[in-house]
Scaffold this motif. Structure first.
Motif, mmCIF file in Angstrom:
data_model
loop_
_atom_site.group_PDB
_atom_site.id
_atom_site.type_symbol
_atom_site.label_atom_id
_atom_site.label_comp_id
_atom_site.label_asym_id
_atom_site.label_seq_id
_atom_site.Cartn_x
_atom_site.Cartn_y
_atom_site.Cartn_z
ATOM 1 N N VAL A 204 35.285 -41.372 -11.046
ATOM 2 C CA VAL A 204 35.308 -40.628 -12.183
ATOM 3 C C VAL A 204 36.462 -41.262 -13.048
ATOM 4 C CG1 VAL A 204 36.364 -38.387 -13.054
ATOM 5 C CG2 VAL A 204 34.567 -38.117 -11.212
ATOM 6 N N ASP A 205 37.451 -41.727 -12.545
ATOM 7 C CA ASP A 205 38.530 -42.323 -13.255
ATOM 8 C C ASP A 205 37.918 -43.602 -13.997
ATOM 9 O OD1 ASP A 205 40.292 -40.393 -12.308
ATOM 10 O OD2 ASP A 205 41.183 -41.755 -10.770
ATOM 11 N N LEU A 206 37.094 -44.548 -13.500
ATOM 12 C CA LEU A 206 36.629 -45.625 -14.089
ATOM 13 C C LEU A 206 35.817 -45.060 -15.092
ATOM 14 C CD1 LEU A 206 36.382 -47.774 -11.073
ATOM 15 C CD2 LEU A 206 37.986 -48.129 -13.223
ATOM 16 N N SER A 207 34.840 -44.258 -15.015
ATOM 17 C CA SER A 207 34.104 -43.660 -16.185
ATOM 18 C C SER A 207 34.850 -42.979 -17.295
ATOM 19 C CB SER A 207 33.178 -42.501 -15.394
ATOM 20 O OG SER A 207 32.186 -42.934 -14.541
ATOM 21 N N ARG A 208 35.816 -42.367 -16.975
ATOM 22 C CA ARG A 208 36.586 -41.924 -18.070
ATOM 23 C C ARG A 208 37.349 -42.945 -18.809
ATOM 24 N NH1 ARG A 208 39.191 -36.547 -14.982
ATOM 25 N NH2 ARG A 208 37.496 -35.253 -15.620
ATOM 26 N N ALA A 209 37.949 -43.987 -17.984
ATOM 27 C CA ALA A 209 38.447 -45.149 -18.702
ATOM 28 C C ALA A 209 37.355 -45.937 -19.452
ATOM 29 C CB ALA A 209 39.081 -46.206 -17.602
ATOM 30 N N ALA A 210 36.287 -46.076 -19.065
ATOM 31 C CA ALA A 210 35.061 -46.766 -20.066
ATOM 32 C C ALA A 210 34.966 -45.882 -21.295
ATOM 33 C CB ALA A 210 33.785 -46.829 -19.212
ATOM 34 N N GLN A 211 34.931 -44.599 -21.145
ATOM 35 C CA GLN A 211 34.564 -43.894 -22.363
ATOM 36 C C GLN A 211 35.878 -43.943 -23.287
ATOM 37 O OE1 GLN A 211 33.513 -39.632 -21.080
ATOM 38 N NE2 GLN A 211 33.378 -40.475 -19.273
ATOM 39 N N ILE A 213 37.414 -46.321 -24.018
ATOM 40 C CA ILE A 213 37.344 -47.909 -24.580
ATOM 41 C C ILE A 213 36.074 -48.212 -25.606
ATOM 42 C CG2 ILE A 213 36.969 -50.525 -24.218
ATOM 43 C CD1 ILE A 213 38.437 -50.136 -21.629
ATOM 44 N N ALA A 214 35.167 -47.371 -24.931
ATOM 45 C CA ALA A 214 33.521 -47.735 -25.934
ATOM 46 C C ALA A 214 33.772 -47.200 -27.172
ATOM 47 C CB ALA A 214 32.510 -47.056 -24.820
ATOM 48 N N PRO A 215 33.139 -48.047 -28.246
ATOM 49 C CA PRO A 215 32.845 -47.566 -29.454
ATOM 50 C C PRO A 215 32.110 -46.061 -29.702
ATOM 51 C CG PRO A 215 32.267 -49.924 -29.253
ATOM 52 C CD PRO A 215 32.588 -49.324 -27.753
ATOM 53 N N ALA A 216 32.532 -45.360 -30.573
ATOM 54 C CA ALA A 216 31.951 -44.044 -30.861
ATOM 55 C C ALA A 216 30.353 -44.285 -30.997
ATOM 56 C CB ALA A 216 32.407 -43.386 -32.021
ATOM 57 N N GLY A 217 29.608 -43.477 -30.389
ATOM 58 C CA GLY A 217 27.989 -43.466 -30.262
ATOM 59 C C GLY A 217 27.434 -44.566 -29.683
ATOM 60 N N SER A 218 28.001 -45.495 -29.101
ATOM 61 C CA SER A 218 27.232 -46.694 -28.025
ATOM 62 C C SER A 218 26.783 -46.315 -27.231
ATOM 63 C CB SER A 218 28.740 -47.631 -27.945
ATOM 64 O OG SER A 218 29.556 -47.156 -27.146
ATOM 65 N N SER A 219 25.973 -47.067 -26.429
ATOM 66 C CA SER A 219 25.341 -47.097 -25.288
ATOM 67 C C SER A 219 26.371 -46.963 -24.254
ATOM 68 C CB SER A 219 24.467 -48.195 -25.208
ATOM 69 O OG SER A 219 23.255 -47.910 -26.041
ATOM 70 N N GLY A 220 27.356 -47.768 -24.559
ATOM 71 C CA GLY A 220 28.201 -47.799 -23.323
ATOM 72 C C GLY A 220 28.993 -46.656 -23.015
ATOM 73 N N LEU A 221 29.055 -45.850 -24.237
ATOM 74 C CA LEU A 221 30.013 -44.571 -24.097
ATOM 75 C C LEU A 221 29.011 -43.426 -23.350
ATOM 76 C CD1 LEU A 221 32.035 -42.625 -25.009
ATOM 77 C CD2 LEU A 221 30.960 -42.152 -27.150
ATOM 78 N N ILE A 222 27.648 -43.313 -23.848
ATOM 79 C CA ILE A 222 26.664 -42.625 -23.265
ATOM 80 C C ILE A 222 26.508 -42.818 -21.892
ATOM 81 C CG2 ILE A 222 24.371 -41.561 -23.425
ATOM 82 C CD1 ILE A 222 24.189 -42.430 -26.061
ATOM 83 N N GLN A 223 26.506 -44.023 -21.357
ATOM 84 C CA GLN A 223 26.215 -44.551 -20.127
ATOM 85 C C GLN A 223 27.442 -44.036 -18.754
ATOM 86 O OE1 GLN A 223 23.244 -45.297 -18.777
ATOM 87 N NE2 GLN A 223 23.947 -45.554 -16.503
ATOM 88 N N ALA A 224 28.764 -44.278 -19.755
ATOM 89 C CA ALA A 224 29.903 -43.999 -18.952
ATOM 90 C C ALA A 224 30.025 -42.553 -18.824
ATOM 91 C CB ALA A 224 31.106 -44.429 -19.702
ATOM 92 N N THR A 225 29.397 -41.772 -19.865
ATOM 93 C CA THR A 225 29.825 -40.096 -19.614
ATOM 94 C C THR A 225 28.739 -39.877 -18.522
ATOM 95 O OG1 THR A 225 30.297 -40.284 -22.093
ATOM 96 C CG2 THR A 225 29.460 -38.086 -20.782
ATOM 97 N N ALA A 226 27.587 -40.421 -18.526
ATOM 98 C CA ALA A 226 26.488 -40.080 -17.558
ATOM 99 C C ALA A 226 27.036 -40.364 -16.037
ATOM 100 C CB ALA A 226 25.202 -40.613 -17.711
ATOM 101 N N GLN A 227 27.829 -41.342 -15.921
ATOM 102 C CA GLN A 227 28.314 -41.833 -14.703
ATOM 103 C C GLN A 227 29.342 -40.960 -14.193
ATOM 104 O OE1 GLN A 227 26.645 -43.521 -12.546
ATOM 105 N NE2 GLN A 227 26.850 -45.571 -13.385
ATOM 106 N N GLU A 228 30.094 -40.163 -15.353
ATOM 107 C CA GLU A 228 30.922 -39.279 -15.043
ATOM 108 C C GLU A 228 30.542 -38.070 -14.364
ATOM 109 O OE1 GLU A 228 34.439 -36.299 -16.826
ATOM 110 O OE2 GLU A 228 33.633 -37.957 -17.927
ATOM 111 N N GLY A 229 29.307 -37.637 -14.915
ATOM 112 C CA GLY A 229 28.738 -36.531 -14.498
ATOM 113 C C GLY A 229 28.154 -36.540 -12.966
#
Length: 312
Positions: A204-211, A213-229
């Motif tokens: 969870v902590d790493l997923s939030r750290a990724a979010q 850093i990730a640019p708004a609307g980017s694939s990385g942001l969505i995937q990190a949010t999914a990983q947190e879930g």
């Protein structure tokens, strides 16, 4: 086994060539070449081939030590920080990197790694040569994506040390290039590894750290949010899981279908339904069933397991 260093030193002396001159001609860092020739570091197959062509030798590639993925990763990071490419070469490298990312879902990880190694070695060689600032940054970016993909393949093969080395190298390249999405994917990939190991809190902590850093609307942001879930769903954190699912759905709705939905680092909104079904199933929520049915219908009867892998 032939002593690679001794053979090369003898040939250099016989041909009146210096170590510095050889390093310049071969486009390798002189300190790196010195370590290899003095037996402090094993020669890579790429270096042996280059030396054979430069000095007219016929040393065998088998004389190299076994490939060390961890040391390869550290060496690339070192050369970036210590440090005529051409538009066509860069474009070929970028296409090759994208091609490997698209091949990932179906490729064997060991086959993928062979290609990652080859292209990463070439990126490292080009980083030591003459280039513009723009070319330098593009090399850093493609090297970052390759290192990230290599880390993912190592994780699939349960090669933790090499995976860690490549992830840290990818993050180094991303920071040097000013490319936050690659750095975000590094955190997200490590979160995935910890999730599969059962360390849900750290995931969870790493997923939030990724979010963050990730640019708004980017694939990385969505995937990190999914990983947190997912990381919340496994231990049964209902409110946090529902919040992440809602954010994934909102972010997905704002994206169009990518030209290459099979690309590992380009989020496909079509995956949102199966992601929701899988995550709710992990949580033990009966609401997973209608999502699973919707996914089954949308994918022609394929069910939950098709749209989004159960782990990644």
């Amino acid at each position: 086994m032939v002593d690679f260093g001794s053979e090369v030193w003898t040939a250099l002396k016989a041909q009146g060539k210096s170590l510095r001159g050889a390093a310049k001609e071969l486009h390798y860092d002189v300190a790196y070449l010195s370590r290899v020739l003095n037996g402090k570091q094993a020669p890579s197959p790429e270096l042996i081939q280059a030396v054979n062509e430069f000095l007219g030798l016929s040393l065998e590639l088998e004389d190299a030590a076994p490939h060390d993925d961890e040391m390869d990763a550290w060496e690339l990071a070192r050369r970036v920080q210590a440090s005529g490419v051409g538009k066509a070469t860069l474009e070929r490298l970028e296409r090759a990197s994208d091609g490997l990312a698209m091949a990932y879902p179906k490729a064997k990880p060991e086959d993928l790694l062979r290609q990652v190694r080859k292209h990463s070695a070439y990126v490292g060689k080009l980083l030591d040569g003459k280039k513009t600032l723009s070319e330098h940054r593009r090399l850093l970016v493609v090297g970052g994506w390759l290192s990230l993909l290599g880390a993912t393949a190592h994780i699939d093969l349960m090669q933790d040390d090499a995976a860690t080395a490549r992830l840290e190298t990818a993050a180094t390249l991303a920071r040097e290039a000013g490319h936050p999405e690659i750095e975000a994917w590094c955190f997200e990939t490590e979160a995935w590894r910890l999730l599969t190991d059962g360390d849900y809190v750290q995931a969870v902590d790493l997923s939030r750290a990724a979010q963050e850093i990730a640019p708004a609307g980017s694939s990385g942001l969505i995937q990190a949010t999914a990983q947190e879930g997912r990381a919340h769903a496994r231990p049964g954190n209902g409110a946090e899981t529902y919040s992440a699912i809602e954010r994934v759905q909102t972010l997905s709705a704002s994206r169009g279908t990518p030209d290459t939905p099979e690309h590992h680092y380009r989020y496909d909104p079509a995956k949102a339904l199966s992601y929701t079904a899988t995550t709710l199933a992990w949580l033990g929520d009966a609401a997973a069933e209608p999502y699973a049915k919707d996914t089954h219908s949308a994918e022609g009867g394929s069910g939950v397991s098709q749209g989004f892998p159960l782990v990644y």
